[in-house]
Design a protein around this motif. Structure first.
Motif, PDB file in Angstrom:
ATOM      1  N   GLU A   1       2.091  14.538   5.451  1.00 16.85           N
ATOM      2  CA  GLU A   1       3.066  15.627   5.424  1.00 16.85           C
ATOM      3  C   GLU A   1       4.402  15.079   4.947  1.00 16.85           C
ATOM      4  N   PRO A   2       5.274  15.944   4.416  1.00 14.03           N
ATOM      5  CA  PRO A   2       6.598  15.457   3.985  1.00 14.03           C
ATOM      6  C   PRO A   2       7.352  14.744   5.110  1.00 14.03           C
ATOM      7  N   GLU A   3       7.092  15.149   6.351  1.00 15.82           N
ATOM      8  CA  GLU A   3       7.766  14.520   7.490  1.00 15.82           C
ATOM      9  C   GLU A   3       7.321  13.068   7.710  1.00 15.82           C
ATOM     10  N   ASP A   4       6.257  12.663   7.057  1.00 13.29           N
ATOM     11  CA  ASP A   4       5.796  11.280   7.157  1.00 13.29           C
ATOM     12  C   ASP A   4       6.534  10.357   6.194  1.00 13.29           C
ATOM     13  N   THR A   5       7.373  10.916   5.345  1.00 14.49           N
ATOM     14  CA  THR A   5       8.139  10.099   4.409  1.00 14.49           C
ATOM     15  C   THR A   5       9.047   9.138   5.171  1.00 14.49           C
TER      16      THR A   5
ATOM     17  N   PHE B   1       7.958 -14.264  22.427  1.00 11.62           N
ATOM     18  CA  PHE B   1       9.023 -13.371  22.889  1.00 11.62           C
ATOM     19  C   PHE B   1       9.972 -12.944  21.770  1.00 11.62           C
ATOM     20  N   GLN B   2       9.579 -13.135  20.533  1.00 11.93           N
ATOM     21  CA  GLN B   2      10.399 -12.695  19.403  1.00 11.93           C
ATOM     22  C   GLN B   2       9.759 -11.503  18.715  1.00 11.93           C
ATOM     23  N   ASN B   3      10.576 -10.500  18.402  1.00 13.52           N
ATOM     24  CA  ASN B   3      10.114  -9.363  17.622  1.00 13.52           C
ATOM     25  C   ASN B   3      10.064  -9.762  16.159  1.00 13.52           C
ATOM     26  N   LEU B   4       8.920  -9.573  15.543  1.00 17.27           N
ATOM     27  CA  LEU B   4       8.744  -9.936  14.138  1.00 17.27           C
ATOM     28  C   LEU B   4       8.427  -8.687  13.327  1.00 17.27           C
ATOM     29  N   TRP B   5       9.100  -8.542  12.197  1.00 19.04           N
ATOM     30  CA  TRP B   5       8.935  -7.371  11.337  1.00 19.04           C
ATOM     31  C   TRP B   5       8.625  -7.804   9.920  1.00 19.04           C
ATOM     32  N   GLY B   6       7.856  -6.978   9.235  1.00 19.66           N
ATOM     33  CA  GLY B   6       7.689  -7.166   7.812  1.00 19.66           C
ATOM     34  C   GLY B   6       8.875  -6.583   7.074  1.00 19.66           C
ATOM     35  N   GLN B   7       8.800  -6.649   5.736  1.00 18.83           N
ATOM     36  CA  GLN B   7       9.913  -6.170   4.925  1.00 18.83           C
ATOM     37  C   GLN B   7       9.860  -4.658   4.722  1.00 18.83           C
ATOM     38  N   GLY B   8       8.717  -4.063   5.031  1.00 17.32           N
ATOM     39  CA  GLY B   8       8.561  -2.621   4.910  1.00 17.32           C
ATOM     40  C   GLY B   8       7.951  -2.208   3.591  1.00 17.32           C
ATOM     41  N   THR B   9       7.275  -1.062   3.637  1.00 15.60           N
ATOM     42  CA  THR B   9       6.717  -0.458   2.431  1.00 15.60           C
ATOM     43  C   THR B   9       7.022   1.026   2.456  1.00 15.60           C
ATOM     44  N   GLN B  10       7.458   1.557   1.334  1.00 16.24           N
ATOM     45  CA  GLN B  10       7.929   2.943   1.267  1.00 16.24           C
ATOM     46  C   GLN B  10       6.770   3.905   1.070  1.00 16.24           C
ATOM     47  N   VAL B  11       6.764   4.938   1.878  1.00 15.78           N
ATOM     48  CA  VAL B  11       5.807   6.041   1.725  1.00 15.78           C
ATOM     49  C   VAL B  11       6.605   7.314   1.491  1.00 15.78           C
ATOM     50  N   THR B  12       6.301   8.004   0.405  1.00 13.43           N
ATOM     51  CA  THR B  12       6.971   9.249   0.074  1.00 13.43           C
ATOM     52  C   THR B  12       5.919  10.326  -0.119  1.00 13.43           C
ATOM     53  N   VAL B  13       6.071  11.406   0.635  1.00 14.24           N
ATOM     54  CA  VAL B  13       5.133  12.524   0.561  1.00 14.24           C
ATOM     55  C   VAL B  13       5.872  13.720  -0.038  1.00 14.24           C
ATOM     56  N   SER B  14       5.412  14.171  -1.167  1.00 14.73           N
ATOM     57  CA  SER B  14       6.056  15.298  -1.847  1.00 14.73           C
ATOM     58  C   SER B  14       5.418  16.613  -1.408  1.00 14.73           C
ATOM     59  N   SER B  15       6.238  17.635  -1.338  1.00 12.79           N
ATOM     60  CA  SER B  15       5.732  18.949  -0.903  1.00 12.79           C
ATOM     61  C   SER B  15       5.276  19.788  -2.084  1.00 12.79           C
TER      62      SER B  15
ATOM     63  N   GLY C   1       0.772  -1.231   0.000  1.00  9.58           N
ATOM     64  CA  GLY C   1       0.000   0.000   0.000  1.00  9.58           C
ATOM     65  C   GLY C   1       0.803   1.281   0.000  1.00  9.58           C
ATOM     66  N   GLY C   2       2.118   1.179   0.099  1.00  9.31           N
ATOM     67  CA  GLY C   2       2.927   2.389   0.070  1.00  9.31           C
ATOM     68  C   GLY C   2       2.943   3.020  -1.309  1.00  9.31           C
ATOM     69  N   GLY C   3       3.521   4.205  -1.381  1.00  7.92           N
ATOM     70  CA  GLY C   3       3.605   4.885  -2.672  1.00  7.92           C
ATOM     71  C   GLY C   3       3.979   6.333  -2.519  1.00  7.92           C
ATOM     72  N   LEU C   4       3.815   7.075  -3.610  1.00  6.18           N
ATOM     73  CA  LEU C   4       4.126   8.499  -3.656  1.00  6.18           C
ATOM     74  C   LEU C   4       2.818   9.278  -3.621  1.00  6.18           C
ATOM     75  N   VAL C   5       2.747  10.243  -2.734  1.00  2.44           N
ATOM     76  CA  VAL C   5       1.531  11.044  -2.594  1.00  2.44           C
ATOM     77  C   VAL C   5       1.920  12.486  -2.305  1.00  2.44           C
ATOM     78  N   GLN C   6       1.073  13.411  -2.672  1.00  2.00           N
ATOM     79  CA  GLN C   6       1.332  14.823  -2.399  1.00  2.00           C
ATOM     80  C   GLN C   6       0.932  15.180  -0.971  1.00  2.00           C
ATOM     81  N   THR C   7       1.478  16.261  -0.482  1.00  6.58           N
ATOM     82  CA  THR C   7       1.112  16.771   0.838  1.00  6.58           C
ATOM     83  C   THR C   7      -0.397  16.950   0.923  1.00  6.58           C
ATOM     84  N   GLY C   8      -0.949  16.448   2.032  1.00 11.03           N
ATOM     85  CA  GLY C   8      -2.387  16.507   2.231  1.00 11.03           C
ATOM     86  C   GLY C   8      -3.126  15.291   1.728  1.00 11.03           C
ATOM     87  N   GLY C   9      -2.435  14.414   1.034  1.00 13.22           N
ATOM     88  CA  GLY C   9      -3.062  13.223   0.484  1.00 13.22           C
ATOM     89  C   GLY C   9      -3.211  12.113   1.506  1.00 13.22           C
TER      90      GLY C   9
END
Length: 116
Positions: A87-91, A102-116, A8-16
């Motif tokens: 906001e851009p700070e959410d990038t 008792f194990q910490n489990l993480w996903g691989q991550g998804t990139q979110v980029t917020v353009s100003s 679900g990550g992606g590139l979005v403009q500020t306010g999106g």
């Protein structure tokens, strides 16, 4: 071994808006709290939100309160992060998180980029 897969990550403009999803494998999904963290370049990974197994308890970082909402659908073994008024700070790369046996489990991550 439980696996977490974000999408679900992606590139979005500020306010999106964006909605992230995290699908978990394994059993007893509803018995465990699920969380979201994020990590921006050059910064430490930080807490974003967490939801209890039943979904009745939710907690957020101050920086996202009122803009982000965490939810889960136990029948689908999925947790969501609805992000509004971005906001851009959410990038950052956003990671799904849980603890099992008792194990910490993480996903691989998804990139979110917020353009100003």
């Amino acid at each position: 071994q439980v696996q977490l897969v974000e999408s679900g990550g992606g590139l979005v403009q500020t306010g999106g808006s964006l909605r992230l999803s995290c699908a978990a494998s394994g059993r007893s999904f509803s018995s465990y709290a699920m969380g979201w963290f994020r990590q921006a370049p050059g910064k430490e990974r930080e807490f974003v939100a967490v939801i209890s197994g039943s979904g009745s308890i939710r907690s957020y970082a101050d920086s996202v309160k009122g803009r982000f909402s965490i939810a889960r659908e136990n029948a689908k073994n999925t947790v969501y992060l609805q992000m509004n008024n971005l906001e851009p700070e959410d990038t950052a790369t956003y990671y799904c998180y849980t603890v099992r046996s008792f194990q910490n489990l993480w996903g691989q991550g998804t990139q979110v980029t917020v353009s100003s």
